[in-house]
Design a protein around this motif. Structure first.
Motif, mmCIF file in Angstrom:
data_model
loop_
_atom_site.group_PDB
_atom_site.id
_atom_site.type_symbol
_atom_site.label_atom_id
_atom_site.label_comp_id
_atom_site.label_asym_id
_atom_site.label_seq_id
_atom_site.Cartn_x
_atom_site.Cartn_y
_atom_site.Cartn_z
ATOM 1 N N GLY A 1 -2.143 -5.576 -51.210
ATOM 2 C CA GLY A 1 -1.320 -6.680 -51.685
ATOM 3 C C GLY A 1 -0.523 -7.370 -50.600
ATOM 4 O O GLY A 1 0.265 -8.262 -50.876
ATOM 5 N N LYS A 2 -0.739 -6.996 -49.346
ATOM 6 C CA LYS A 2 0.027 -7.591 -48.246
ATOM 7 C C LYS A 2 -0.828 -8.534 -47.402
ATOM 8 O O LYS A 2 -0.487 -8.840 -46.277
ATOM 9 C CB LYS A 2 0.610 -6.489 -47.359
ATOM 10 C CG LYS A 2 1.598 -5.617 -48.112
ATOM 11 C CD LYS A 2 2.161 -4.533 -47.233
ATOM 12 C CE LYS A 2 3.115 -3.667 -48.052
ATOM 13 N NZ LYS A 2 3.567 -2.515 -47.340
ATOM 14 N N GLY A 3 -1.949 -8.951 -47.952
ATOM 15 C CA GLY A 3 -2.815 -9.860 -47.217
ATOM 16 C C GLY A 3 -3.674 -9.109 -46.211
ATOM 17 O O GLY A 3 -3.645 -7.883 -46.118
ATOM 18 N N ILE A 4 -4.440 -9.836 -45.438
ATOM 19 C CA ILE A 4 -5.301 -9.220 -44.443
ATOM 20 C C ILE A 4 -4.448 -8.818 -43.263
ATOM 21 O O ILE A 4 -3.904 -9.645 -42.554
ATOM 22 C CB ILE A 4 -6.427 -10.188 -43.999
ATOM 23 C CG1 ILE A 4 -7.294 -10.534 -45.200
ATOM 24 C CG2 ILE A 4 -7.255 -9.560 -42.897
ATOM 25 C CD1 ILE A 4 -8.334 -11.574 -44.941
ATOM 26 N N ALA A 5 -4.307 -7.498 -43.075
ATOM 27 C CA ALA A 5 -3.443 -6.980 -42.023
ATOM 28 C C ALA A 5 -4.210 -6.206 -40.967
ATOM 29 O O ALA A 5 -3.625 -5.655 -40.066
ATOM 30 C CB ALA A 5 -2.382 -6.087 -42.639
#
Length: 197
Positions: free
Chosen positions: A187-191
């Motif tokens: 849920g924190k985007g592409i990291a």
């Protein structure tokens, strides 16, 4: 006495949050190893199919168990576990009894023929693209077990063709780290940067 050297334990893991039931892994495996019709070394299983929000898919094959039940029940000892944890079998020893099929909780052993005891043919299963007991990368090894991608330093064909990178394979500790990272960063985007072998 000195400490025993630690070896990597090769394992598969399918991330049910990323698997989209495309069956690319199944097709890639069949194509790379020229698997006979009716034999599927890998399959995609969908649970709660059609139930919105609860449907999950998982790519399944031989899980290369540390205490492989197939090896424990085989009456002719055709199974062996390599030092890297890959469970392989010797088709020349196999008598087609089917004990391994009943012992395996994943349904990994496959037989080219249907029928009563003795007519099933030689067992076939996922080799994690590591071949068999024949000479590495020989024509005989390819004919019996398919490509030996591990000896070439490549990941198994199924994992290399997974479009969403749901299917992971490698050292069990590294696979666990990737899964943990994905779970904690959901849920924190592409990291993450692209990764590969």
């Amino acid at each position: 006495m000195g400490k025993q050297p630690e070896f990597a334990r090769m394992k598969f893991y399918c991330d049910e949050n990323l698997c989209i039931d495309c069956n690319g892994c199944v097709v890639a495996c069949k194509e790379a190893h020229e698997v006979p019709v009716g034999v599927n070394r890998r399959k995609v299983v969908t649970v709660n199919e059609g139930v919105v929000g609860k449907e999950i898919s998982v790519s399944m094959a031989c899980m290369h168990c540390s205490d492989a039940p197939c090896q424990q029940v085989c009456p002719v000892d055709c199974f062996y576990i390599r030092t890297d944890g890959i469970v392989l079998h010797d088709k020349d020893k196999c008598i087609g009894c089917g004990y391994c099929l009943f012992a395996c909780p994943f349904g990994a052993p496959q037989f080219p023929k249907d029928g009563a005891f003795g007519t099933k043919g030689k067992m076939d299963k996922c080799t994690m693209c590591a071949g068999g007991p024949e000479e590495t990368n020989s024509a005989e090894e390819f004919h019996k077990y398919g490509q030996n991608r591990i000896s070439e330093g490549k990941v198994p064909m199924c994992a290399s063709m997974c479009s969403t990178k749901a299917l992971l394979v490698g050292d069990s500790d590294e696979v666990a780290l990737i899964k943990t990272y994905r779970a904690t960063h959901k849920g924190k985007g592409i990291a993450t940067e692209s990764y590969g072998w």
